[in-house]
Structures are given as structure tokens and as C-alpha cells.
Design an enzyme around this catalytic site. Structure first.
Site, PDB file in Angstrom:
ATOM      1  N   PHE A   8     -12.282  -2.637  13.089  1.00  0.00           N
ATOM      2  CA  PHE A   8     -11.722  -1.187  13.093  1.00  0.00           C
ATOM      3  C   PHE A   8     -11.797  -0.287  14.441  1.00  0.00           C
ATOM      4  O   PHE A   8     -11.309   0.823  14.373  1.00  0.00           O
ATOM      5  CB  PHE A   8     -12.141  -0.428  11.841  1.00  0.00           C
ATOM      6  CG  PHE A   8     -11.897  -1.270  10.505  1.00  0.00           C
ATOM      7  CD1 PHE A   8     -10.481  -0.985  10.094  1.00  0.00           C
ATOM      8  CD2 PHE A   8     -12.661  -2.017   9.912  1.00  0.00           C
ATOM      9  CE1 PHE A   8     -10.139  -1.797   8.894  1.00  0.00           C
ATOM     10  CE2 PHE A   8     -12.479  -2.669   8.658  1.00  0.00           C
ATOM     11  CZ  PHE A   8     -10.956  -2.346   8.216  1.00  0.00           C
ATOM     12  N   CYS A  26      -2.152  -2.084  18.440  1.00  0.00           N
ATOM     13  CA  CYS A  26      -2.151  -2.589  16.975  1.00  0.00           C
ATOM     14  C   CYS A  26      -1.112  -1.864  16.012  1.00  0.00           C
ATOM     15  O   CYS A  26      -0.519  -2.568  15.379  1.00  0.00           O
ATOM     16  CB  CYS A  26      -3.498  -1.792  16.603  1.00  0.00           C
ATOM     17  SG  CYS A  26      -5.018  -2.970  17.352  1.00  0.00           S
ATOM     18  N   ALA A  34       0.890  16.048  16.071  1.00  0.00           N
ATOM     19  CA  ALA A  34       2.224  15.657  16.713  1.00  0.00           C
ATOM     20  C   ALA A  34       2.473  15.330  18.163  1.00  0.00           C
ATOM     21  O   ALA A  34       1.647  15.933  18.891  1.00  0.00           O
ATOM     22  CB  ALA A  34       3.170  16.964  16.133  1.00  0.00           C
ATOM     23  N   ASN A  73      -4.098   0.496   9.016  1.00  0.00           N
ATOM     24  CA  ASN A  73      -3.081   0.904  10.058  1.00  0.00           C
ATOM     25  C   ASN A  73      -1.990   1.370   9.636  1.00  0.00           C
ATOM     26  O   ASN A  73      -1.416   2.263  10.102  1.00  0.00           O
ATOM     27  CB  ASN A  73      -3.078  -0.268  10.933  1.00  0.00           C
ATOM     28  CG  ASN A  73      -4.235  -0.725  11.873  1.00  0.00           C
ATOM     29  OD1 ASN A  73      -5.172   0.391  12.014  1.00  0.00           O
ATOM     30  ND2 ASN A  73      -4.217  -1.621  12.626  1.00  0.00           N
ATOM     31  N   PHE A  95      -5.490  12.203  12.476  1.00  0.00           N
ATOM     32  CA  PHE A  95      -4.151  11.624  12.642  1.00  0.00           C
ATOM     33  C   PHE A  95      -2.940  12.540  12.327  1.00  0.00           C
ATOM     34  O   PHE A  95      -2.120  12.226  11.664  1.00  0.00           O
ATOM     35  CB  PHE A  95      -4.192  10.409  11.861  1.00  0.00           C
ATOM     36  CG  PHE A  95      -4.932   9.193  12.798  1.00  0.00           C
ATOM     37  CD1 PHE A  95      -6.161   9.258  12.896  1.00  0.00           C
ATOM     38  CD2 PHE A  95      -4.028   8.177  13.285  1.00  0.00           C
ATOM     39  CE1 PHE A  95      -6.369   8.144  13.955  1.00  0.00           C
ATOM     40  CE2 PHE A  95      -4.531   7.268  13.925  1.00  0.00           C
ATOM     41  CZ  PHE A  95      -5.973   7.319  14.184  1.00  0.00           C
ATOM     42  N   GLY A 142       1.817   4.329  19.467  1.00  0.00           N
ATOM     43  CA  GLY A 142       1.961   3.071  20.389  1.00  0.00           C
ATOM     44  C   GLY A 142       0.826   2.369  20.270  1.00  0.00           C
ATOM     45  O   GLY A 142       0.166   2.375  19.344  1.00  0.00           O
TER      46      GLY A 142
HETATM   47  N1  LIG Z   1      -7.469  -3.761  20.760  1.00  0.00           N
HETATM   48  C1  LIG Z   1      -8.060  -2.905  19.666  1.00  0.00           C
HETATM   49  O1  LIG Z   1      -8.190  -1.638  19.551  1.00  0.00           O
HETATM   50  C2  LIG Z   1      -7.916  -3.779  18.260  1.00  0.00           C
HETATM   51  C3  LIG Z   1      -8.690  -3.113  17.293  1.00  0.00           C
HETATM   52  C4  LIG Z   1      -8.842  -3.691  16.015  1.00  0.00           C
HETATM   53  C5  LIG Z   1      -8.478  -5.179  15.921  1.00  0.00           C
HETATM   54  N2  LIG Z   1      -7.805  -5.563  16.862  1.00  0.00           N
HETATM   55  C6  LIG Z   1      -7.420  -7.122  16.772  1.00  0.00           C
HETATM   56  O2  LIG Z   1      -8.022  -8.015  17.412  1.00  0.00           O
HETATM   57  C7  LIG Z   1      -7.466  -8.927  18.183  1.00  0.00           C
HETATM   58  C8  LIG Z   1      -7.816  -9.100  19.463  1.00  0.00           C
HETATM   59  O3  LIG Z   1      -7.184  -7.997  20.174  1.00  0.00           O
HETATM   60  P1  LIG Z   1      -7.579  -7.704  21.463  1.00  0.00           P
HETATM   61  O4  LIG Z   1      -6.888  -6.205  21.759  1.00  0.00           O
HETATM   62  O5  LIG Z   1      -8.918  -7.998  21.846  1.00  0.00           O
HETATM   63  O6  LIG Z   1      -6.554  -8.767  22.343  1.00  0.00           O
HETATM   64  P2  LIG Z   1      -6.695  -9.088  23.976  1.00  0.00           P
HETATM   65  O7  LIG Z   1      -5.579  -9.586  24.288  1.00  0.00           O
HETATM   66  O8  LIG Z   1      -7.312  -8.057  24.827  1.00  0.00           O
HETATM   67  O9  LIG Z   1      -7.741 -10.211  23.806  1.00  0.00           O
HETATM   68  C9  LIG Z   1      -7.551 -11.589  23.295  1.00  0.00           C
HETATM   69  C10 LIG Z   1      -8.575 -12.441  24.358  1.00  0.00           C
HETATM   70  O10 LIG Z   1      -8.424 -13.861  23.587  1.00  0.00           O
HETATM   71  C11 LIG Z   1      -8.082 -14.832  24.795  1.00  0.00           C
HETATM   72  N3  LIG Z   1      -7.945 -16.028  23.947  1.00  0.00           N
HETATM   73  C12 LIG Z   1      -6.569 -16.449  23.374  1.00  0.00           C
HETATM   74  N4  LIG Z   1      -6.862 -17.754  22.963  1.00  0.00           N
HETATM   75  C13 LIG Z   1      -7.855 -18.107  22.852  1.00  0.00           C
HETATM   76  C14 LIG Z   1      -8.733 -19.421  22.747  1.00  0.00           C
HETATM   77  N5  LIG Z   1      -8.054 -20.296  21.908  1.00  0.00           N
HETATM   78  N6  LIG Z   1     -10.101 -19.435  23.177  1.00  0.00           N
HETATM   79  C15 LIG Z   1     -10.567 -18.364  23.719  1.00  0.00           C
HETATM   80  N7  LIG Z   1     -10.141 -17.204  24.031  1.00  0.00           N
HETATM   81  C16 LIG Z   1      -8.768 -17.139  23.717  1.00  0.00           C
HETATM   82  C17 LIG Z   1      -7.217 -14.261  25.503  1.00  0.00           C
HETATM   83  O11 LIG Z   1      -7.366 -14.823  26.989  1.00  0.00           O
HETATM   84  C18 LIG Z   1      -7.369 -12.779  25.676  1.00  0.00           C
HETATM   85  O12 LIG Z   1      -8.364 -12.560  26.614  1.00  0.00           O
HETATM   86  C19 LIG Z   1      -6.054  -8.721  17.500  1.00  0.00           C
HETATM   87  O13 LIG Z   1      -5.755  -9.641  16.444  1.00  0.00           O
HETATM   88  C20 LIG Z   1      -5.973  -7.526  17.300  1.00  0.00           C
HETATM   89  O14 LIG Z   1      -4.686  -6.904  16.591  1.00  0.00           O
HETATM   90  C21 LIG Z   1      -7.679  -4.980  18.140  1.00  0.00           C
END
Ligand SMILES: NC(=O)c1ccc[n+]([C@@H]2O[C@H](COP(=O)([O-])OP(=O)(O)OC[C@H]3O[C@@H](n4cnc5c(N)ncnc54)[C@H](O)[C@@H]3O)[C@@H](O)[C@H]2O)c1
Length: 433
Positions: A152, A263, A255, A211, A252, A260
Site C-alpha cells: 500500500f 496504480c 480537486a 484503490n 483524497f 493518474g
Molecule cells: N508503484 C507504486 O506506488 C505501487 C504501490 C503499490 C503496489 N504496486 C504494485 O507493485 C507492483 C510493482 O510495481 P512497481 O511500480 O514497483 O513496478 P516497476 O515497473 O517499477 O518495477 C517492476 C520491476 O520488476 C522487474 N521484473 C519484471 N519481471 C521480472 C522477473 N521475472 N525477475 C526479476 N525482475 C523482474 C522489472 O525489470 C522492474 O524493474 C505492481 O503490481 C504495482 O501495481 C505499486
């Protein structure tokens, strides 16, 4: 505990570094060689306040390491987190689970003793079951449990969120896995962070429901802002007036130009798809998505209207490109739609963002990037604030007046007081006020 984080992006790197900071031994793995090479050299590939110090400290103390191959690390691990991306699948909006499944296969081939595989990526209900199936199929002898542990954290405040979360949700199907996860998060018990245990499918849905609810809240206040403009009310005061009700809460309710980020857009869409497939459509969320899609371009129309109905050959200064402050993340940033619509209408764009310009350049190569906020204003016919970075909250408007061709401020984040700005001889356009 010996922990492996598969995927070292915004979530994986922050989670891995913070878990190391709790005292666990963590190896962050990523397929992206450039990323791992940079991390090994002590360079952080993303902008997240405070992350560099935590990474450096834990690398130094030997608790945090990086690798491109997970095989050796997984063989020794107690818990393997999956934190790879789950973007929208091109064309249909379903969550693209190919990275999760690929990671599961690789992990399966590498496990030796009992291991908990915890899914931190945001995934549709039932993905845990599929991960379990893939692992069993790939390695029938593997001794493992699959757990859902949605993340989160918010970019820009990720470390604070990870270390002092409102709650930790753990979805598991057996007691052994639950004990392992309790051990992972034990340091947080001391901060009295509530740990909420549930079944795996419920946990997967909690992340999406959360979300979708937040996206709904934002969209609600955005529509209310439009109504405020029509009836001469002030949306900030409406938000405060309703937010003081504890059942509603003040967060949240700002306005702006529409949500965007990495997530909300993809998660609301994926949730809608799951619900439709299950013949239990979420009509409220479907509407939220449609309203939000319209909103970003509507903000460009607002700019055009403020410029007298046309921006052809006008120079527009944009302050803020990232989808929110304190991140360099450009995924689904409202600036992308606003800039594109203004370019379509014939405007010239100069933009400045404190951290996101490197990520923005490949996405918007046709605009000018200014080295600082004030150079961005030079010769511009309007100043538009798109992202509410702190640095834009106290601009020097005397200096701005000298640089701008027209004294026009379009404040899409409601940072300023109308009277203050108008007193300086500016025209002021805000959202819902
Ligand atoms: N960014 C946020 O604020 C946030 C918050 C909560 C949850 N999430 C969730 O967390 C997950 C990751 O999001 P993120 O923003 O960190 O994504 P990101 O794109 O920044 O990072 C993902 C990473 O995984 C790597 N990767 C992909 N396949 C791989 C594999 N087989 N082995 C090793 N590395 C691999 C990619 O190269 C990349 O660096 C998503 O499902 C997202 O929805 C994101």
C-alpha cells in the site's frame, strides 16, 4: 529471515531496503541488468526521498545485496516476494500477469527447502491460485506456500508508508506461512502496525477495492468541483466541510486534473474487467474510470478557454509533469494528456519538473524542457501548474510577472489564494473555486 525480492522497481526496491533495515537479509533481484548494475554502484535508479540513505546503509552493513539471477538466492530463502510489474494489458485493460507468471516459474525451478512465496504485486483475485499451480507444475517436489501480501506504499512517501503502514494485509491458506509472514513483519509489531490476516483471495481483492475506493473519492470531488464552478461555490471549502465528518475523512478530497500514476488507472480498469467476467459488474467504478478519462483533456480545454479560446502559436509554461510530487514517475500522469491536447490545439509548450524530466523526455519529445521554474516562464502566455511540488507553492510572482508575456495563472492544484494572485495583477483560474 532470508528474503528475496523479485523485481526491484518502486515497490521491490523500497520494500527490500526497508526489510533489510528491519534486520533481515535481503537480496533484491531484477532482470534489468542496467538497474542492478547501477544499484551495485550505489546509484538509485528512481527518485524516492530517503531511499538512497537506506539502501547505502544496508548495503554497507551487508544486509542488502543485488542480483540479476534469482537461482542462488531463492535456494537459501525463507520468503520470496514477487514485486514485478502488472501493467494494463495492451488493448483490453486486463492486468498483464505475464511478469508474475514468469517470475513464478523461475522461482519454482530454484526452490529447495520450504519457502513462502509472497505476492506483493497487485494482482486480480485468483492469481495466487494460478501461481501455486505453476509452481507445482514446474517443480512437483517443491515444499512451499503462496501468500498474498499487497503493498500500500505511496510513491513519494514510500519509506514512511512501508515502515509505519496503516495496516499490513496478509492473505494465506496455512498456519506455517502465516508464522513466516509474522516473522517478516515482527519489527512492525513494535510500532503497533495492525496486521490483518485473511484468506488469499480476500487479500487480493482488498488491494483493488482500496484503490477503487480512493479513485472514486478523487473523482467525486472532481465532479463536485465542476458543479462548484457552475454555482459559485468553493470546492476546497466543500471538501473541508464534508471531510470533517469522520465517516468521510478529509483525505483524497483535493480537486484537480484527475488521478493518474502507476496504480489507480490500471487497477480500476483491471478490477472492472474481473468484475465483468464474474458477471458482477462494478458500475460505480466503471463510471469513475470514464469520468476520470474525460477529465484530463477537459483540463486542457480549461487552459484553452482561459487563453481566450485559442492557444494556437501561444507559449504555455507547464510546471510539474510527474503524476504527483516527490516522484519521477510519469506513468499515466495527467500532464501527458494535457500537454498532448494543448499541442493538438497548436500551442508551444515549455515545461519544468524538479525530478521527472528525464522520464518525461522520451514520452513528450516535442516540448521544450526548462532548467528551472523561472526559465520555463520566459515569454509564456500562460502559466499552468499541473503537479503540486512544494517548490511551486511559493513562487516569486514579481519575478514571474517580468518573465511572462501574459499574467495568467491556471492553478490546476488549487495552490494559491485568488485574492493574493489577483492583487499582483494576474488573472487567476483554479479548479472548483
Ligand atoms: N508503484 C507504486 O506506488 C505501487 C504501490 C503499490 C503496489 N504496486 C504494485 O507493485 C507492483 C510493482 O510495481 P512497481 O511500480 O514497483 O513496478 P516497476 O515497473 O517499477 O518495477 C517492476 C520491476 O520488476 C522487474 N521484473 C519484471 N519481471 C521480472 C522477473 N521475472 N525477475 C526479476 N525482475 C523482474 C522489472 O525489470 C522492474 O524493474 C505492481 O503490481 C504495482 O501495481 C505499486
Amino acid at each position: 529471515m532470508r528474503i528475496v525480492m523479485v523485481g526491484s522497481g518502486y515497490v521491490g526496491l523500497v520494500s527490500g531496503a526497508c526489510l533489510a533495515d528491519f534486520g533481515h537479509d535481503v537480496i533484491c533481484v531484477d532482470k534489468d541488468h542496467a538497474k542492478i548494475e547501477a544499484l551495485t554502484r550505489g546509484k538509485i535508479p528512481i527518485y524516492e526521498p530517503g531511499l538512497d540513505a537506506i539502501v547505502a546503509g544496508n548495503v554497507e552493513s551487508g544486509r542488502l545485496a543485488f542480483a540479476t539471477d534469482l537461482t542462488a538466492a531463492v535456494a537459501e530463502a525463507d520468503v520470496v516476494f514477487i514485486a514485478v510489474g502488472t501493467p494494463s494489458r495492451r488493448g483490453d485493460g486486463y492486468a498483464d500477469l505475464s511478469y508474475v507468471y514468469a517470475a513464478a516459474k523461475e522461482i519454482a525451478a530454484a526452490v529447495s527447502d520450504y519457502v513462502v512465496i509472497a505476492n506483493k504485486s497487485t494482482v486480480p483475485v485468483g492469481t495466487g491460485d494460478e501461481v501455486e499451480r505453476i509452481i507445482r507444475e514446474t517443480n512437483p517436489d517443491a515444499d512451499f506456500s503462496v501468500v498474498s501480501n499487497p503493498e500500500f506504499l505511496r510513491e513519494g512517501a514510500a519509506i514512511e508508508d512501508f515502515k509505519r503502514p496503516d495496516r499490513i494485509v496478509i492473505g494465506c491458506e496455512d498456519e506455517r506461512a502465516r508464522e513466516y509472514m509474522a516473522e517478516v513483519y515482527r519489527p512492525l509489531f513494535l510500532n503497533a502496525a495492525p496486521i490483518f490476516y485473511t484468506r488469499r483471495r480476500t487479500s487480493e481483492l482488498i488491494k483493488y477495492a482500496g484503490n477503487a475506493f480512493l479513485a472514486t473519492k478523487i473523482t467525486f470531488i472532481n465532479e463536485m468541483a465542476d458543479l462548484c464552478e457552475r454555482v459559485g461555490a468553493n470546492v476546497q471549502e466543500v471538501a473541508r466541510g464534508i471531510g470533517l465528518d469522520n465517516r468521510i475523512g478529509g483525505k483524497f478530497l483535493h480537486a484537480g486534473p484527475g488521478y493518474g500514476g502507476s496504480c489507480f488507472p490500471k487497477d480500476t480498469l483491471a478490477l472492472i474487467k474481473t468484475a465483468q467476467d464474474m458477471e458482477s459488474p462494478l458500475r460505480l467504478v466503471e463510471t469513475v474510470v470514464a469520468v476520470n478519462d474525460q477529465r484530463k483533456r477537459a483540463m486542457a480545454r480549461k487552459v484553452i478557454a482561459a487563453c481566450g479560446g485559442s492557444v494556437r502559436a501561444k507559449r504555455i509554461a507547464i510546471l510539474g509533469l510527474a503524476f504527483k510530487p516527490n516522484t519521477d514517475d510519469m506513468r499515466e500522469a495527467p500532464s501527458l494528456s494535457i500537454v498532448t491536447a494543448l499541442l493538438d490545439a497548436g500551442a508551444e509548450i515549455a515545461a519544468y519538473d524538479p525530478e521527472a524530466m528525464d522520464s518525461a523526455k522520451p514520452l513528450m519529445p516535442e516540448i521544450t524542457y526548462a532548467p528551472d521554474a523561472y526559465s520555463c516562464l520566459e515569454g509564456a502566455d500562460a502559466l499552468v501548474i499541473v503537479t503540486e511540488w512544494d517548490a511551486f507553492r511559493a513562487l516569486d510572482f514579481d519575478r514571474a510577472s517580468e518573465l511572462l508575456r501574459e499574467r495568467l495563472l491556471i492553478d490546476l492544484r488549487n495552490l494559491y489564494d485568488r485574492d493574493d494572485i489577483e492583487r499582483l495583477g494576474f488573472r487567476y483560474v483554479a479548479v472548483g473555486r
